[in-house]
Motif scaffolding. Structure first.
Motif, PDB file in Angstrom:
ATOM      1  N   SER A   6       0.843  -1.208   0.000  1.00  0.00           N
ATOM      2  CA  SER A   6       0.000   0.000   0.000  1.00  0.00           C
ATOM      3  C   SER A   6       0.865   1.240   0.000  1.00  0.00           C
ATOM      4  CB  SER A   6      -0.908   0.029   1.230  1.00  0.00           C
ATOM      5  OG  SER A   6      -1.846  -0.995   1.177  1.00  0.00           O
ATOM      6  N   THR A  99      -3.826   0.334  -2.578  1.00  0.00           N
ATOM      7  CA  THR A  99      -3.319  -0.987  -2.220  1.00  0.00           C
ATOM      8  C   THR A  99      -3.298  -1.819  -3.488  1.00  0.00           C
ATOM      9  OG1 THR A  99      -4.240  -0.819   0.001  1.00  0.00           O
ATOM     10  CG2 THR A  99      -3.665  -3.031  -0.785  1.00  0.00           C
ATOM     11  N   THR A 101      -2.492  -5.445  -5.115  1.00  0.00           N
ATOM     12  CA  THR A 101      -2.346  -6.874  -4.846  1.00  0.00           C
ATOM     13  C   THR A 101      -2.156  -7.592  -6.165  1.00  0.00           C
ATOM     14  OG1 THR A 101      -3.861  -6.671  -2.970  1.00  0.00           O
ATOM     15  CG2 THR A 101      -3.438  -8.903  -3.796  1.00  0.00           C
TER      16      THR A 101
END
Length: 151
Positions: A6, A99, A101
């Motif tokens: 993040s 964030t 991922t």
């Protein structure tokens, strides 16, 4: 394998989402993607785009979700699959927590698993430079990227 990082970026969610879905300019800040075949200025959800990438075969990228809250793409190559998710949370008018991922599957990514631990951070670095300063690339590709990492 899943990797997460993040970062707070000094830009609005809309600015960041617009960068993420600007399919034709994706290679400017995501060096894992060398080129994209697209006439669309913004990625269309569900439409496969042919790409040249640091992967074998003829990979494609498909955006699965696009909003100012969440952008998700799926990159599919020969024995290499990546889902990239970008969660955007507004902290202030021009401040967004992002964030990133990535989730990998396939033999290629299993062999290179350790090399991808830092990739979300590297992508966030480039996204941040683009969002805050309009800079797509600080250094030439050869110096900026580990040759075995599709970042």
């Amino acid at each position: 394998m899943e990797y997460i990082e993040s970062r707070v970026i000094n830009a609005s969610r809309a600015t960041i989402a617009n960068i993420l879905v600007d399919i034709r300019r994706l290679p400017e800040w995501n060096p894992a993607i060398l080129s994209v075949t697209a006439i669309d200025p913004r990625a269309l959800v569900g439409k496969p785009y042919s790409i040249r990438a640091k992967l074998p075969g003829s990979p494609t990228i498909i955006y699965e979700q696009v909003s100012t809250d969440y952008v998700v793409w799926r990159l599919d190559g020969l024995q290499a699959h990546e889902t990239g998710a970008w969660k955007l949370v507004a902290l202030a008018d021009q401040e967004t927590e992002v964030t990133h991922t990535i989730t990998h599957s396939g033999a290629i990514f299993r062999m290179l698993a350790d090399a991808f631990r830092t990739v979300p951070g590297l992508r966030l670095d480039r996204l941040q430079r683009r969002a805050e300063f309009g800079q797509e690339r600080i250094r030439p590709r050869e110096l900026n990227d580990h040759p075995g990492v599709a970042g």
